[in-house]
Design a protein around this motif. Structure first.
Motif, PDB file in Angstrom:
ATOM      1  N   LEU A  59       8.435  -3.801  -1.909  1.00 56.12           N
ATOM      2  CA  LEU A  59       7.640  -3.456  -0.764  1.00 56.12           C
ATOM      3  C   LEU A  59       6.286  -4.107  -0.530  1.00 56.12           C
ATOM      4  N   TYR A  60       5.532  -4.141  -1.753  1.00 60.62           N
ATOM      5  CA  TYR A  60       4.131  -4.425  -2.007  1.00 60.62           C
ATOM      6  C   TYR A  60       4.114  -5.917  -1.632  1.00 60.62           C
ATOM      7  N   ARG A  61       5.136  -6.773  -1.647  1.00 53.78           N
ATOM      8  CA  ARG A  61       5.091  -8.117  -1.526  1.00 53.78           C
ATOM      9  C   ARG A  61       4.821  -8.558   0.084  1.00 53.78           C
ATOM     10  N   GLN A  62       4.940  -7.365   0.936  1.00 57.22           N
ATOM     11  CA  GLN A  62       4.615  -7.371   2.316  1.00 57.22           C
ATOM     12  C   GLN A  62       3.294  -7.478   2.475  1.00 57.22           C
ATOM     13  N   ARG A  63       2.395  -7.303   1.461  1.00 64.52           N
ATOM     14  CA  ARG A  63       0.755  -6.998   1.818  1.00 64.52           C
ATOM     15  C   ARG A  63       0.356  -8.323   2.260  1.00 64.52           C
ATOM     16  N   HIS A  64       0.993  -9.532   1.971  1.00 66.83           N
ATOM     17  CA  HIS A  64       0.227 -10.798   2.474  1.00 66.83           C
ATOM     18  C   HIS A  64       0.167 -10.674   4.024  1.00 66.83           C
ATOM     19  N   LYS A  65       0.811  -9.898   4.592  1.00 65.21           N
ATOM     20  CA  LYS A  65       0.715  -9.927   6.271  1.00 65.21           C
ATOM     21  C   LYS A  65      -0.755  -9.622   6.650  1.00 65.21           C
ATOM     22  N   ILE A  66      -1.334  -8.664   6.067  1.00 62.61           N
ATOM     23  CA  ILE A  66      -2.671  -8.158   6.415  1.00 62.61           C
ATOM     24  C   ILE A  66      -3.700  -9.212   6.056  1.00 62.61           C
ATOM     25  N   GLU A  67      -3.359  -9.972   4.924  1.00 64.46           N
ATOM     26  CA  GLU A  67      -4.342 -11.065   4.485  1.00 64.46           C
ATOM     27  C   GLU A  67      -4.094 -12.235   5.778  1.00 64.46           C
ATOM     28  N   ARG A  86      -6.501  -0.919 -14.093  1.00 63.76           N
ATOM     29  CA  ARG A  86      -6.209  -1.110 -15.422  1.00 63.76           C
ATOM     30  C   ARG A  86      -7.089   0.104 -16.342  1.00 63.76           C
ATOM     31  N   SER A  87      -7.847   0.678 -15.474  1.00 63.15           N
ATOM     32  CA  SER A  87      -8.422   1.899 -16.041  1.00 63.15           C
ATOM     33  C   SER A  87      -7.686   3.115 -16.226  1.00 63.15           C
ATOM     34  N   ARG A  88      -6.618   3.199 -15.333  1.00 62.40           N
ATOM     35  CA  ARG A  88      -5.635   4.444 -15.648  1.00 62.40           C
ATOM     36  C   ARG A  88      -5.127   4.476 -17.036  1.00 62.40           C
ATOM     37  N   LYS A  89      -5.284   5.768 -17.397  1.00 65.76           N
ATOM     38  CA  LYS A  89      -4.747   5.982 -18.956  1.00 65.76           C
ATOM     39  C   LYS A  89      -3.137   5.810 -18.698  1.00 65.76           C
ATOM     40  N   SER A  90      -2.630   6.415 -17.905  1.00 63.31           N
ATOM     41  CA  SER A  90      -1.021   6.336 -17.802  1.00 63.31           C
ATOM     42  C   SER A  90      -0.779   5.623 -16.433  1.00 63.31           C
ATOM     43  N   PRO A  91       0.132   4.480 -16.689  1.00 65.66           N
ATOM     44  CA  PRO A  91       0.497   3.811 -15.445  1.00 65.66           C
ATOM     45  C   PRO A  91       1.243   4.558 -14.459  1.00 65.66           C
ATOM     46  N   LEU A  92       1.363   4.071 -13.281  1.00 65.49           N
ATOM     47  CA  LEU A  92       1.721   4.716 -12.168  1.00 65.49           C
ATOM     48  C   LEU A  92       2.934   3.676 -11.583  1.00 65.49           C
ATOM     49  N   ASP A  93       3.859   4.365 -11.198  1.00 65.76           N
ATOM     50  CA  ASP A  93       5.219   3.432 -10.447  1.00 65.76           C
ATOM     51  C   ASP A  93       4.550   3.121  -9.038  1.00 65.76           C
ATOM     52  N   TYR A  94       5.093   1.973  -8.331  1.00 66.29           N
ATOM     53  CA  TYR A  94       5.131   1.639  -7.031  1.00 66.29           C
ATOM     54  C   TYR A  94       6.151   0.499  -6.759  1.00 66.29           C
ATOM     55  N   ASP A  95       6.474   0.528  -5.519  1.00 63.73           N
ATOM     56  CA  ASP A  95       7.564  -0.410  -4.959  1.00 63.73           C
ATOM     57  C   ASP A  95       7.125  -1.842  -5.024  1.00 63.73           C
ATOM     58  N   LYS A  96       7.300  -2.521  -5.842  1.00 56.85           N
ATOM     59  CA  LYS A  96       7.068  -3.734  -6.271  1.00 56.85           C
ATOM     60  C   LYS A  96       7.448  -4.683  -5.075  1.00 56.85           C
ATOM     61  N   THR A 143       3.207  10.248   3.902  1.00 53.15           N
ATOM     62  CA  THR A 143       3.119   8.675   3.643  1.00 53.15           C
ATOM     63  C   THR A 143       3.231   8.572   2.073  1.00 53.15           C
ATOM     64  N   GLU A 144       4.119   7.683   1.621  1.00 53.62           N
ATOM     65  CA  GLU A 144       4.331   7.197   0.252  1.00 53.62           C
ATOM     66  C   GLU A 144       3.414   6.156   0.067  1.00 53.62           C
ATOM     67  N   PRO A 145       2.337   6.546  -1.051  1.00 57.93           N
ATOM     68  CA  PRO A 145       1.334   4.912  -1.475  1.00 57.93           C
ATOM     69  C   PRO A 145       2.317   4.056  -2.137  1.00 57.93           C
ATOM     70  N   CYS A 146       2.122   2.959  -1.812  1.00 57.21           N
ATOM     71  CA  CYS A 146       2.466   1.510  -2.442  1.00 57.21           C
ATOM     72  C   CYS A 146       1.280   0.895  -2.891  1.00 57.21           C
ATOM     73  N   ILE A 147       0.664   1.432  -3.966  1.00 55.13           N
ATOM     74  CA  ILE A 147      -0.523   0.945  -4.615  1.00 55.13           C
ATOM     75  C   ILE A 147      -0.357   0.361  -5.708  1.00 55.13           C
ATOM     76  N   PRO A 148      -0.739  -0.464  -6.452  1.00 55.39           N
ATOM     77  CA  PRO A 148      -0.707  -0.826  -8.060  1.00 55.39           C
ATOM     78  C   PRO A 148      -1.862   0.032  -8.457  1.00 55.39           C
TER      79      PRO A 148
END
Length: 253
Positions: free
Chosen positions: A206-214, A194-204, A186-191
């Motif tokens: 796909l992330y817009r679908q998160r409102h459905k769980i809200e 800010r504390s991370r020293k090196s940024p990680l990419d994620y599918d922005k 399973t590929e994580p789509c998690i932003p």
């Protein structure tokens, strides 16, 4: 009984196989009693205020308590949630449910927890949910209000269905969780936080679908006895949540 809410014959046919068998004296009409239980939970009533058309309120209360202890409503939700096709994406999140003063008396140490804890918002419980891409709940966990999202996710890992991606907010950003998800395919789509020293990419996109769980949480909290917890015992409150989820997301489809 005209004008009262009643589950349809089709809805009863889907859930009645999970009811315990009656022994001895025939049981009071299941459709009327279960519909009365749903009505009380939906409208946030005290059991004594249930409409007379559903029968004696003690019958509704006793049936709800007895079947909650047997795990009947938990099994109904689990079976309905397992009926659908394999989800392409899943989402995870949690929400707080305020505990009313009638439910806030806690067990002493060494006894089973009632899943009520203290946070800045007062005494509450926390509901962790995994849902599919359509916003339907697939697995749920009730914990104390102060439990972290990470610990809740760890406890629910075995209940995660196979999926190509998992969407979650930055509260779930941790190396162990990402590694565990990838090990399951399973590929994580998690932003990243800010504390991370090196940024990680994620599918922005796909992330817009998160409102459905809200939206899922908002729909559950439309049920008055879910948005405010009145039940002292964790198993009875979780049974109420299972009833709300089953009716709102599966039986009404």
């Amino acid at each position: 009984m005209s004008g009262l809410f009643l589950l349809s014959a089709r809805q009863m046919a889907r859930i009645s196989p999970f009811f315990p068998l009656a022994h001895g004296v025939p049981r009071v009409d299941d459709r009327r009693v279960v519909s009365g239980i749903v009505y009380v939970i939906k409208n946030g009533l005290q059991w004594k205020d249930a409409p007379k058309g559903y029968g004696p309120h003690k019958t509704l209360y006793n049936r709800f308590i007895r079947w909650s202890r047997l795990g009947v409503f938990d099994r109904i939700f689990a079976a309905l949630a397992a009926e659908g096709p394999k989800p392409e994406q899943i989402m995870i999140d949690s929400t707080h449910l305020k505990a009313h003063r009638t439910a806030a008396s806690l067990f002493k140490k060494g006894v089973l927890s009632r899943c009520i804890g203290r946070t800045k918002g007062g005494l509450n419980s926390k509901l962790h949910v995994v849902c599919d891409s359509g916003g339907k709940p697939l697995a749920m966990l009730l914990t104390e209000g102060q439990m972290s999202d990470h610990k809740g996710a760890r406890m629910m890992l075995k209940a995660f269905p196979p999926a190509s991606a998992l969407i979650a907010d930055k509260g779930y950003d941790s190396d162990w969780f990402r590694e565990e998800l990838r090990a399951r395919g399973t590929e994580p789509c998690i932003p990243p936080t800010r504390s991370r020293k090196s940024p990680l990419d994620y599918d922005k996109v796909l992330y817009r679908q998160r409102h459905k769980i809200e939206n899922l949480f908002a729909k559950l909290k439309d049920w008055r006895r879910i948005s405010t917890r009145y039940d002292r015992c964790a198993h009875t409150f979780f049974s109420a949540i299972c009833i709300a989820a089953a009716v709102a997301f599966y039986l009404n489809q």
